[in-house]
Design an enzyme around this catalytic site. Sequence first.
Site, PDB file in Angstrom:
ATOM      1  N   HIS A  96       0.837  -1.209   0.000  1.00  0.00           N
ATOM      2  CA  HIS A  96       0.000   0.000   0.000  1.00  0.00           C
ATOM      3  C   HIS A  96       0.876   1.265   0.000  1.00  0.00           C
ATOM      4  O   HIS A  96       0.612   2.209  -0.735  1.00  0.00           O
ATOM      5  CB  HIS A  96      -0.895   0.032   1.250  1.00  0.00           C
ATOM      6  N   LYS A 116     -15.818  -7.795   4.958  1.00  0.00           N
ATOM      7  CA  LYS A 116     -14.678  -8.038   5.846  1.00  0.00           C
ATOM      8  C   LYS A 116     -14.969  -7.574   7.268  1.00  0.00           C
ATOM      9  O   LYS A 116     -15.541  -6.501   7.473  1.00  0.00           O
ATOM     10  CB  LYS A 116     -13.449  -7.292   5.312  1.00  0.00           C
ATOM     11  N   ARG A 145      -2.303  -6.660  -8.261  1.00  0.00           N
ATOM     12  CA  ARG A 145      -1.262  -7.652  -8.019  1.00  0.00           C
ATOM     13  C   ARG A 145      -1.391  -8.751  -9.060  1.00  0.00           C
ATOM     14  O   ARG A 145      -0.782  -8.704 -10.108  1.00  0.00           O
ATOM     15  CB  ARG A 145      -1.381  -8.218  -6.591  1.00  0.00           C
ATOM     16  N   SER A 178      -2.971  -8.001   3.136  1.00  0.00           N
ATOM     17  CA  SER A 178      -3.210  -7.700   4.557  1.00  0.00           C
ATOM     18  C   SER A 178      -3.649  -8.964   5.293  1.00  0.00           C
ATOM     19  O   SER A 178      -3.306  -9.168   6.459  1.00  0.00           O
ATOM     20  CB  SER A 178      -4.283  -6.622   4.698  1.00  0.00           C
TER      21      SER A 178
HETATM   22  P1  ADP Z   1      -9.857  -3.687  -0.460  1.00  0.00           P
HETATM   23  O1  ADP Z   1     -10.628  -4.337   0.639  1.00  0.00           O
HETATM   24  O2  ADP Z   1     -10.509  -2.463  -0.995  1.00  0.00           O
HETATM   25  O3  ADP Z   1      -9.388  -4.606  -1.544  1.00  0.00           O
HETATM   26  P2  ADP Z   1      -7.084  -3.579   0.403  1.00  0.00           P
HETATM   27  O4  ADP Z   1      -6.575  -2.902   1.612  1.00  0.00           O
HETATM   28  O5  ADP Z   1      -6.962  -5.053   0.344  1.00  0.00           O
HETATM   29  O6  ADP Z   1      -8.581  -3.083   0.268  1.00  0.00           O
HETATM   30  O7  ADP Z   1      -6.393  -2.960  -0.883  1.00  0.00           O
HETATM   31  C1  ADP Z   1      -6.472  -1.590  -1.169  1.00  0.00           C
HETATM   32  C2  ADP Z   1      -5.795  -1.305  -2.507  1.00  0.00           C
HETATM   33  O8  ADP Z   1      -4.393  -1.576  -2.430  1.00  0.00           O
HETATM   34  C3  ADP Z   1      -6.314  -2.175  -3.667  1.00  0.00           C
HETATM   35  O9  ADP Z   1      -6.294  -1.401  -4.843  1.00  0.00           O
HETATM   36  C4  ADP Z   1      -5.304  -3.282  -3.752  1.00  0.00           C
HETATM   37  O10 ADP Z   1      -5.246  -3.835  -5.056  1.00  0.00           O
HETATM   38  C5  ADP Z   1      -4.031  -2.523  -3.408  1.00  0.00           C
HETATM   39  N1  ADP Z   1      -3.017  -3.414  -2.847  1.00  0.00           N
HETATM   40  C6  ADP Z   1      -3.205  -4.334  -1.889  1.00  0.00           C
HETATM   41  N2  ADP Z   1      -2.050  -4.993  -1.626  1.00  0.00           N
HETATM   42  C7  ADP Z   1      -1.125  -4.462  -2.483  1.00  0.00           C
HETATM   43  C8  ADP Z   1       0.265  -4.745  -2.743  1.00  0.00           C
HETATM   44  N3  ADP Z   1       0.898  -5.736  -2.122  1.00  0.00           N
HETATM   45  N4  ADP Z   1       0.903  -3.992  -3.671  1.00  0.00           N
HETATM   46  C9  ADP Z   1       0.237  -3.031  -4.332  1.00  0.00           C
HETATM   47  N5  ADP Z   1      -1.067  -2.749  -4.163  1.00  0.00           N
HETATM   48  C10 ADP Z   1      -1.743  -3.447  -3.244  1.00  0.00           C
END
Ligand code: ADP
Length: 163
Positions: free
Chosen positions: A17, A41, A92, A130
């Site tokens: 992130h 979630k 990803r 996460s």
């Molecule tokens: P959501 O529940 O909206 O998917 P996340 O916190 O899982 O929320 O992800 C938020 C954003 O960050 C999404 O666009 C996701 O694709 C991106 N993201 C999550 N993990 C990574 C990572 N390892 N590298 C780059 N972007 C990521």
Amino acid sequence: MPIAIHPGSFDPPTLGHLDLVTRGRKLFERLHVVVAFNSRKTPLFSAEERVRLFQASLESAGIRDVEVQAWDGLTVELARRLGATVFLRGLRQVGDFEAEQSIALMNRRMAPLIETVYLPCREEHLGLTSTLVRDIARLGGDVSPFVPPPVAQALRERFQGKS
Ligand code: ADP
């Protein structure tokens, strides 16, 4: 340059992130990180805790010009309020694209003038989620290679003595 919103659950924020925000902020006049409500979630950290963790992570990386806030309504509504015309999201693997595409298409139906922009993640962050970070921390593993220092600390405190 447009104003962008980067919405997500960030439960907790990871180095993936943080990398996305670091790269994204160079592309936009302003970038707002939005800790959004996700009905699928049940979060480990409250929205307020996730906001504080993202703020502390940005601070630890020396990033000062990105706003972080929580929002439990439609992100298109927040975008209108902030004058944002772009949703920034990360991709990803292939699975991300399917989920992202549905969200982007529905957002476009609601707000045709807002575009979704995807940035590919770094190779080293391909498998980083996460969910995995929470699982590793819960089982007593070292998450410091995957998350900013304030997040590693918060996870240690949350699971201390529970593994
Ligand atoms: P959501 O529940 O909206 O998917 P996340 O916190 O899982 O929320 O992800 C938020 C954003 O960050 C999404 O666009 C996701 O694709 C991106 N993201 C999550 N993990 C990574 C990572 N390892 N590298 C780059 N972007 C990521």
